[in-house]
Write an enzyme that holds these catalytic residues in place. Structure first.
Site, PDB file in Angstrom:
ATOM      1  CE  LYS A 244      44.424  -7.476 -23.989  1.00 21.01           C
ATOM      2  NZ  LYS A 244      43.893  -8.835 -23.730  1.00 21.01           N
TER       3      LYS A 244
ATOM      4  CG  MET B 274      45.238 -20.817 -17.200  1.00 19.30           C
ATOM      5  SD  MET B 274      46.925 -20.427 -17.694  1.00 19.30           S
ATOM      6  CE  MET B 274      46.662 -19.170 -18.915  1.00 19.30           C
TER       7      MET B 274
ATOM      8  CG  ASP C  40      43.961 -11.463 -14.501  1.00 21.22           C
ATOM      9  OD1 ASP C  40      43.418 -11.288 -13.393  1.00 21.22           O
ATOM     10  OD2 ASP C  40      43.333 -11.402 -15.568  1.00 21.22           O
TER      11      ASP C  40
HETATM   12  P1  NAD Z   1      33.612 -15.410 -15.687  1.00 24.75           P
HETATM   13  O1  NAD Z   1      33.022 -14.292 -14.894  1.00 24.75           O
HETATM   14  O2  NAD Z   1      32.906 -15.867 -16.910  1.00 24.75           O
HETATM   15  O3  NAD Z   1      33.821 -16.685 -14.734  1.00 24.75           O
HETATM   16  C1  NAD Z   1      34.303 -16.549 -13.421  1.00 24.75           C
HETATM   17  C2  NAD Z   1      34.582 -17.917 -12.823  1.00 24.75           C
HETATM   18  O4  NAD Z   1      35.098 -17.729 -11.494  1.00 24.75           O
HETATM   19  C3  NAD Z   1      33.345 -18.784 -12.678  1.00 24.75           C
HETATM   20  O5  NAD Z   1      33.713 -20.134 -12.845  1.00 24.75           O
HETATM   21  C4  NAD Z   1      32.917 -18.520 -11.243  1.00 24.75           C
HETATM   22  O6  NAD Z   1      32.124 -19.552 -10.702  1.00 24.75           O
HETATM   23  C5  NAD Z   1      34.286 -18.458 -10.575  1.00 24.75           C
HETATM   24  N1  NAD Z   1      34.255 -17.764  -9.286  1.00 24.75           N
HETATM   25  C6  NAD Z   1      33.649 -16.574  -9.003  1.00 24.75           C
HETATM   26  N2  NAD Z   1      33.838 -16.276  -7.698  1.00 24.75           N
HETATM   27  C7  NAD Z   1      34.578 -17.286  -7.174  1.00 24.75           C
HETATM   28  C8  NAD Z   1      35.103 -17.552  -5.863  1.00 24.75           C
HETATM   29  N3  NAD Z   1      34.910 -16.710  -4.858  1.00 24.75           N
HETATM   30  N4  NAD Z   1      35.824 -18.687  -5.671  1.00 24.75           N
HETATM   31  C9  NAD Z   1      36.042 -19.548  -6.702  1.00 24.75           C
HETATM   32  N5  NAD Z   1      35.568 -19.349  -7.956  1.00 24.75           N
HETATM   33  C10 NAD Z   1      34.843 -18.235  -8.177  1.00 24.75           C
HETATM   34  O7  NAD Z   1      35.098 -14.933 -16.011  1.00 24.75           O
HETATM   35  P2  NAD Z   1      36.082 -15.486 -17.138  1.00 24.75           P
HETATM   36  O8  NAD Z   1      35.990 -14.621 -18.344  1.00 24.75           O
HETATM   37  O9  NAD Z   1      35.894 -16.955 -17.275  1.00 24.75           O
HETATM   38  O10 NAD Z   1      37.505 -15.172 -16.488  1.00 24.75           O
HETATM   39  C11 NAD Z   1      37.938 -15.890 -15.337  1.00 24.75           C
HETATM   40  C12 NAD Z   1      39.186 -15.247 -14.774  1.00 24.75           C
HETATM   41  O11 NAD Z   1      40.252 -15.355 -15.708  1.00 24.75           O
HETATM   42  C13 NAD Z   1      39.055 -13.754 -14.481  1.00 24.75           C
HETATM   43  O12 NAD Z   1      39.559 -13.508 -13.186  1.00 24.75           O
HETATM   44  C14 NAD Z   1      39.923 -13.078 -15.514  1.00 24.75           C
HETATM   45  O13 NAD Z   1      40.501 -11.887 -15.041  1.00 24.75           O
HETATM   46  C15 NAD Z   1      40.977 -14.152 -15.742  1.00 24.75           C
HETATM   47  N6  NAD Z   1      41.658 -14.058 -17.046  1.00 24.75           N
HETATM   48  C16 NAD Z   1      42.998 -14.287 -17.065  1.00 24.75           C
HETATM   49  C17 NAD Z   1      43.687 -14.221 -18.257  1.00 24.75           C
HETATM   50  C18 NAD Z   1      45.165 -14.507 -18.305  1.00 24.75           C
HETATM   51  O14 NAD Z   1      45.792 -14.264 -19.339  1.00 24.75           O
HETATM   52  N7  NAD Z   1      45.733 -15.060 -17.279  1.00 24.75           N
HETATM   53  C19 NAD Z   1      43.005 -13.894 -19.442  1.00 24.75           C
HETATM   54  C20 NAD Z   1      41.617 -13.717 -19.413  1.00 24.75           C
HETATM   55  C21 NAD Z   1      40.944 -13.806 -18.181  1.00 24.75           C
END
Ligand code: NAD
Length: 321
Positions: A67, A219, A222
């Site tokens: 990817k 989750m 990353d």
């Molecule tokens: P998003 O920007 O839509 O949402 C971000 C979330 O984090 C919101 O709920 C926000 O309120 C919260 N947030 C922001 N700053 C914060 C802080 N200082 N303390 C606590 N919470 C805080 O992003 P998303 O698309 O929902 O993705 C969320 C996370 O998941 C990202 O960090 C992304 O990299 C990660 N992710 C991980 C995987 C995986 O496979 N593990 C896959 C996709 C996304």
């Protein structure tokens, strides 16, 4: 070569197909049939973008590829495009010829949701009734929707750093016919299952916020430096992950390992639980923690599944290449 454009994915891919693909590939990783290549992720010095590759080879499913994509923070404001952009490329493992190019944006959301769901299936108590969400952004809605299919949940509770975003997950709960309640962090002790999916670089969830018997899927972490839960929670919990190398370097376990609180050998592969080679939950008062870091093989597995569905429905575009 076959092309499955992003616009077709929503009508093709189902949560069930994503769940099956991810569960199978976690099992293949644990049995040594599939492995992930080292991840490349670079700040390219243009448009503040982070770009990289996640790839691997699954000898059991005969899926080879990568990817490519990342995060372009100005996309939405400047161009009306979503900030996360990715494309999956599959290759024929017998010849090396390009086999398929698949839109990866929605697939990323579905495969990430499938990962926490697989962890709930194998690690949460079967009598779990209350699910707690930490995070209410784009990905949180996918995680919750998929998780609700795993147990007979009766209530959704949620906490978010930005409380004004909580209606996003309230809507998903209500669509599933469940009540939603916003809680403060200590209120999370009511939950039997918790999913954290935030972009935080400092922990919000402390060990005292998690009751005995809870399963928590972390989750959001990353990348090096990110953190959602207190490192001490990983000492109290039995820790499982998709890929140990990622868990201790870019996942939630990076902090507990760096602080010497747990060792690499304390982190087990969820795939080994799926295969029955190690125990998962062994008691009702144990805390289980899944560190879902997101691996390339997950992307390849769901992309291969969507290509099959596209061919079946006559939607895949065939090009000479
Ligand atoms: P998003 O920007 O839509 O949402 C971000 C979330 O984090 C919101 O709920 C926000 O309120 C919260 N947030 C922001 N700053 C914060 C802080 N200082 N303390 C606590 N919470 C805080 O992003 P998303 O698309 O929902 O993705 C969320 C996370 O998941 C990202 O960090 C992304 O990299 C990660 N992710 C991980 C995987 C995986 O496979 N593990 C896959 C996709 C996304």
């Amino acid at each position: 070569m076959l092309i499955v454009p992003e616009r077709e994915i929503a009508d093709l891919m189902t949560r069930d197909a994503a769940f099956d693909a991810v569960e199978k590939v976690f099992a293949a990783m644990a049995s040594g049939d599939a492995y992930n290549f080292p991840v490349v992720r670079e700040a390219i010095g243009h448009e503040d973008a982070l770009y990289g590759f996640k790839g691997g080879f699954d000898q059991a499913g005969l899926t080879l590829g990568l990817k490519a994509g990342g995060y372009w923070p100005n996309n939405l404001e400047k161009r009306g495009l979503i900030n996360h952009q990715s494309t999956v490329f599959l290759f024929d493992p017998d010849t090396g010829k390009a086999k398929a190019m698949v839109g990866g944006n929605l697939l990323t959301a579905l495969r990430t949701a499938a990962a926490s769901s697989v962890s709930i299936k194998h690690l949460a108590r079967s009598d779990s009734k209350v699910i707690g969400m930490v995070g209410a952004g784009h990905q949180a809605t996918f995680q919750l929707r998929a998780a609700l299919e795993q147990r007979n949940f009766e209530k959704v509770i949620g906490w978010n750093y930005h409380p004004e975003m909580l209606p996003n997950i309230e809507k998903v709960a209500n669509e599933a016919g469940l009540p939603f309640e916003a809680v403060d962090l200590p209120g999370l002790t009511e939950a039997d299952v918790i999913i954290s999916i935030t972009s935080a670089f400092a922990p919000s969830v402390m060990a005292e916020h998690i009751s005995e018997g809870t399963h928590i899927a972390c989750m959001g972490t990353d990348t090096k430096g990110k953190q959602e839960v207190e490192a001490a929670l990983l000492v109290k919990a039995d820790v499982f992950t998709d890929e140990v190398a990622q868990s201790i370097s870019i996942g939630e376990a990076q902090h507990a390992v760096a602080q010497g609180l747990i060792k690499e050998t304390d982190v087990a592969q969820l795939g080994a639980v799926i295969n029955g080679t190690i125990a998962g939950r062994t008691s009702d008062d144990q805390i289980t923690l899944f560190d879902g870091t997101g691996v390339g093989l997950q992307d390849l597995a769901v992309a291969a599944s969507v290509v099959d569905l596209a061919v079946e429905k006559g939607i895949a575009i065939e090009v000479d290449f």
